[in-house]
Design a protein around this motif. Structure first.
Motif, short mmCIF file in Angstrom:
data_model
loop_
_atom_site.label_atom_id
_atom_site.label_comp_id
_atom_site.label_asym_id
_atom_site.label_seq_id
_atom_site.Cartn_x
_atom_site.Cartn_y
_atom_site.Cartn_z
N SER A 1 0.82 -1.20 0.00
CA SER A 1 0.00 0.00 0.00
C SER A 1 0.86 1.26 0.00
O SER A 1 0.59 2.21 -0.73
N VAL A 2 1.89 1.26 0.82
CA VAL A 2 2.81 2.40 0.84
C VAL A 2 3.43 2.56 -0.55
O VAL A 2 3.56 3.67 -1.06
N GLY A 3 3.78 1.45 -1.18
CA GLY A 3 4.38 1.49 -2.51
C GLY A 3 3.47 2.08 -3.57
O GLY A 3 3.95 2.59 -4.59
N GLU A 4 2.17 2.03 -3.35
CA GLU A 4 1.24 2.61 -4.31
C GLU A 4 1.38 4.13 -4.39
O GLU A 4 0.95 4.74 -5.36
N GLY A 5 2.01 4.73 -3.38
CA GLY A 5 2.22 6.18 -3.39
C GLY A 5 3.54 6.60 -4.01
O GLY A 5 3.83 7.80 -4.11
N PHE B 1 -3.22 1.27 4.87
CA PHE B 1 -4.04 0.89 3.74
C PHE B 1 -5.51 0.87 4.17
O PHE B 1 -5.83 0.75 5.34
N ALA B 2 -6.37 1.02 3.18
CA ALA B 2 -7.80 1.13 3.46
C ALA B 2 -8.35 -0.16 4.06
O ALA B 2 -7.92 -1.26 3.71
N HIS B 3 -9.31 0.00 4.94
CA HIS B 3 -10.00 -1.17 5.51
C HIS B 3 -10.62 -1.97 4.38
O HIS B 3 -11.06 -1.43 3.37
N GLY B 4 -10.65 -3.28 4.55
CA GLY B 4 -11.23 -4.14 3.54
C GLY B 4 -10.22 -4.68 2.54
O GLY B 4 -10.57 -5.50 1.70
#
Length: 165
Positions: A38-42, A86-89
Motif C-alpha cells: 500500500s505504501v508502494g502505491e504512493g 491501507f484502506a479497511h477491507g
C-alpha cells in the motif's frame, strides 16, 4: 546506493534460535507485506522524498524474502496487522502476498485462522469451526485451501447467525 535488508531484533533472535534447534517456532505478524504494498502505491506521486522512496523500494523488494526465510526456518507466520497505511477491507490482499512469498494456500489460510488464534492466546475460543468456538463464516466461489487469493472476493459473511451481504 543499495540497501540490504536483514533480520534484526526479535526476528533475528527467533531465526537464530530456530536455526539452532532451540525453539520449534515463534510468532511473527505478516501483515507488513500488505502495508508495504500500500505504501508502494504512493511511489512516484510526490508523497515521499526521493530518499524515502528509495528505501521503500528496497524494503518492498526484500520483504517477501524475509517472510520466506522466516517460514522456512520454522517461525510461525500469523496473518494480521495493526498497520494503518491501507484502506479497511484490503487485508485479504495479504493472502496472495503470502503465497507469492512461498507459503501454500493452506498455510496462508491457517495463518489467518488457527495460527492467529494461537498467537492471540485464544486458540480454545476462535480460529476453527467446531462446537463451542466463536466463528464468523464466509461464502465464496472456489476452495481457498487451493487458492487463498479467492478470499479477496467474498460473497457474504455470517456473523452470529445473520448473513451480512
Amino acid at each position: 546506493m543499495g540497501y540490504r535488508m536483514r533480520a534484526t531484533g526479535r526476528l533475528a533472535a527467533w531465526l537464530a534460535m530456530a536455526g539452532a534447534g532451540l525453539i520449534a517456532s515463534q510468532p511473527v505478524a505478516a501483515g507488513t507485506l500488505m502495508a508495504i504494498r500500500s505504501v508502494g502505491e504512493g511511489l512516484g506521486q510526490g508523497i515521499y522524498t526521493p530518499v524515502v522512496e528509495e528505501k521503500i523500494r528496497a524494503v518492498a523488494d526484500r520483504l517477501g524474502d524475509a517472510v520466506r526465510q522466516a517460514s522456512a526456518t520454522g517461525v510461525t507466520i500469523a496473518f494480521g496487522t495493526d498497520a494503518g497505511v491501507f484502506a479497511h477491507g484490503r487485508n485479504a490482499g495479504e493472502f496472495a502476498l503470502l503465497t507469492d512469498a512461498g507459503m501454500s494456500s493452506r498455510e496462508a489460510v491457517a495463518s489467518a485462522t488457527i495460527i492467529a488464534a494461537q498467537v492471540l492466546e485464544m486458540g480454545k475460543e476462535i480460529g476453527r469451526l467446531a462446537p463451542g468456538y466463536s466463528a464468523d463464516i464466509i461464502a465464496l466461489e472456489g476452495n481457498p485451501l487451493d487458492n487463498a487469493a479467492l478470499l479477496e472476493n467474498v460473497d457474504w459473511v455470517m456473523v452470529r447467525g445473520r448473513v451480512i451481504e
